[in-house]
Design a protein around this motif. Structure first.
Motif, PDB file in Angstrom:
ATOM      1  N   MET A  26      71.578   0.485 -20.161  1.00 32.41           N
ATOM      2  CA  MET A  26      71.209   0.537 -21.581  1.00 32.41           C
ATOM      3  C   MET A  26      70.126   1.607 -21.797  1.00 32.41           C
ATOM      4  O   MET A  26      69.469   1.632 -22.840  1.00 32.41           O
ATOM      5  N   HIS A  33      67.310   1.946 -12.156  1.00 31.67           N
ATOM      6  CA  HIS A  33      68.575   2.588 -12.533  1.00 31.67           C
ATOM      7  C   HIS A  33      68.910   3.728 -11.569  1.00 31.67           C
ATOM      8  O   HIS A  33      70.049   3.902 -11.148  1.00 31.67           O
ATOM      9  N   GLY A 142      72.419  -3.968 -10.398  1.00 24.35           N
ATOM     10  CA  GLY A 142      71.190  -4.391  -9.744  1.00 24.35           C
ATOM     11  C   GLY A 142      71.091  -5.910  -9.666  1.00 24.35           C
ATOM     12  O   GLY A 142      71.430  -6.613 -10.626  1.00 24.35           O
ATOM     13  N   ASP A 145      69.407  -8.492 -12.180  1.00 26.48           N
ATOM     14  CA  ASP A 145      70.182  -9.344 -13.081  1.00 26.48           C
ATOM     15  C   ASP A 145      71.226 -10.086 -12.245  1.00 26.48           C
ATOM     16  O   ASP A 145      72.426  -9.817 -12.335  1.00 26.48           O
ATOM     17  N   ILE A 171      64.391  -2.959  -7.371  1.00 28.31           N
ATOM     18  CA  ILE A 171      63.318  -1.987  -7.155  1.00 28.31           C
ATOM     19  C   ILE A 171      62.071  -2.475  -7.898  1.00 28.31           C
ATOM     20  O   ILE A 171      62.145  -2.884  -9.052  1.00 28.31           O
ATOM     21  N   LYS A 179      60.833  -3.508 -11.698  1.00 27.15           N
ATOM     22  CA  LYS A 179      60.917  -2.458 -12.720  1.00 27.15           C
ATOM     23  C   LYS A 179      61.875  -2.913 -13.813  1.00 27.15           C
ATOM     24  O   LYS A 179      62.925  -3.493 -13.527  1.00 27.15           O
TER      25      LYS A 179
HETATM   26  P1  AMP Z   1      69.846  -2.292 -18.008  1.00 27.79           P
HETATM   27  O1  AMP Z   1      69.671  -0.872 -18.466  1.00 27.79           O
HETATM   28  O2  AMP Z   1      68.611  -3.101 -18.056  1.00 27.79           O
HETATM   29  O3  AMP Z   1      71.044  -2.950 -18.626  1.00 27.79           O
HETATM   30  O4  AMP Z   1      70.193  -2.201 -16.460  1.00 27.79           O
HETATM   31  C1  AMP Z   1      71.248  -1.410 -15.987  1.00 27.79           C
HETATM   32  C2  AMP Z   1      71.464  -1.711 -14.528  1.00 27.79           C
HETATM   33  O5  AMP Z   1      70.273  -1.422 -13.802  1.00 27.79           O
HETATM   34  C3  AMP Z   1      71.794  -3.183 -14.252  1.00 27.79           C
HETATM   35  O6  AMP Z   1      72.776  -3.259 -13.239  1.00 27.79           O
HETATM   36  C4  AMP Z   1      70.465  -3.727 -13.787  1.00 27.79           C
HETATM   37  O7  AMP Z   1      70.584  -4.849 -12.945  1.00 27.79           O
HETATM   38  C5  AMP Z   1      69.926  -2.543 -13.016  1.00 27.79           C
HETATM   39  N1  AMP Z   1      68.476  -2.654 -12.860  1.00 27.79           N
HETATM   40  C6  AMP Z   1      67.553  -2.847 -13.845  1.00 27.79           C
HETATM   41  N2  AMP Z   1      66.312  -2.966 -13.309  1.00 27.79           N
HETATM   42  C7  AMP Z   1      66.472  -2.862 -11.973  1.00 27.79           C
HETATM   43  C8  AMP Z   1      65.575  -2.908 -10.868  1.00 27.79           C
HETATM   44  N3  AMP Z   1      64.262  -3.099 -11.034  1.00 27.79           N
HETATM   45  N4  AMP Z   1      66.081  -2.761  -9.617  1.00 27.79           N
HETATM   46  C9  AMP Z   1      67.415  -2.573  -9.431  1.00 27.79           C
HETATM   47  N5  AMP Z   1      68.310  -2.508 -10.423  1.00 27.79           N
HETATM   48  C10 AMP Z   1      67.853  -2.656 -11.683  1.00 27.79           C
END
Ligand code: AMP
Length: 276
Positions: A26, A33, A142, A145, A171, A179
């Motif tokens: 997102m 990411h 990641g 989630d 991470i 993060k």
């Molecule tokens: P989002 O933009 O929050 O929808 O996340 C996009 C992808 O990045 C999802 O697969 C999340 O699980 C992953 N993600 C977000 N934060 C982290 C993190 N701290 N470590 C690893 N993956 C992450």
């Protein structure tokens, strides 16, 4: 790096023999990411990242309107990380008729799904659309989630989707804070306090490792998270992973997960404990 906004143009840009690693996001990118991009680069000819703030996974009183966005910054970070194609559609493109959506049958009534009704229907709906547009060989998610990963794996299994799902590690900041794009909403003191979430989860993991009963570990975890100032617990759960059902003595993997609400940010974090 190419920026593509149209699904058909995206298809034209990818030859069928190419292996494609897909990283759906997102936006408001951070190292979490970018670690998914790194993993995708290792295993595929081409890396596609999507940036789309999906309205159907936000509830009516959630933060859709104020979800952080900065496309120029994201574009630069994605380019630098080695993304080949950045898919950046708008809402009408992703929901042209909005006639059909995916519904989760099990596993959405616990953890984040309990606090955010309909959230995972929205997630699986958009993931399904994105998979059909990108047709990736592998998709990278990641474990931050963890419930999302479990439900996407279940969806892929149930719908015979020809994609490999890769689970990627969380991470964290040096403090242990996971993060997250939403960390931008934490005040300086909240950022320090929020690091306690991971400390408490790690302590819970040690508890399970040393044979403390699940109920006692959970009670202690609640106590620790309750003590974090200026925040309230949204949920604390220990469940079997990836079934997301009640934890059993025989569970091979247990998900220890928590959501904590600070003034402007709801943070989630978890640890997966593997037996043995
Ligand atoms: P989002 O933009 O929050 O929808 O996340 C996009 C992808 O990045 C999802 O697969 C999340 O699980 C992953 N993600 C977000 N934060 C982290 C993190 N701290 N470590 C690893 N993956 C992450």
């Amino acid at each position: 790096m190419r920026i593509v906004t149209d699904p058909l143009a995206l298809r034209d840009a990818i030859s069928p023999e190419t292996t494609v690693g897909f990283v759906p996001t997102m936006g408001y990118l951070h190292e979490g990411h970018l670690s998914l991009v790194e993993a995708a680069k290792q295993e595929n000819d081409l890396v596609v990242m999507s940036i789309f703030v999906n309205p159907t996974q936000f509830g009516p009183n959630e933060d859709l309107d104020r979800y952080p966005r900065d496309f120029d910054r994201d574009e630069a970070l994605a380019r630098e990380a080695g993304v080949d194609i950045l898919f950046y559609p708008d809402t009408t493109t992703m929901y042209p008729l909005d006639m059909a959506r995916v519904t989760v049958r099990t596993g959405a009534d616990v953890l984040c799904g309990a606090s955010r009704p309909g959230h995972f229907d929205g997630v699986l709906t958009v993931v399904s659309k994105l998979f059909n547009i990108v047709r990736p060989t592998r998709a990278y998610f990641g474990l931050k989630d963890a419930q999302q990963v479990a439900l996407i794996e279940g969806y892929v299994h149930d719908y015979f989707v020809p994609v490999e799902i890769r689970r990627c590690p969380i991470i964290r900041e040096a403090s242990g804070l996971a993060k997250s794009s939403r960390n931008v909403y934490l005040s300086e003191s909240e950022r320090i306090e929020a690091a306690e979430i991971n400390k408490a989860l790690t302590e819970a993991e040690t508890g399970l490792q040393t044979g403390v009963a699940v109920t006692a570990v959970k009670a202690r975890l609640i106590e620790r998270l309750d003590a974090i100032p200026n925040s309230t617990i949204d949920y604390v759960e220990i469940v079997d992973y990836p079934t997301l059902t009640e934890a059993h003595d025989t569970s091979q993997e247990l998900l220890i997960a928590a959501a904590v609400q600070f003034e402007r940010a709801r943070l989630i974090d978890n640890v997966i404990w593997k037996r043995g």
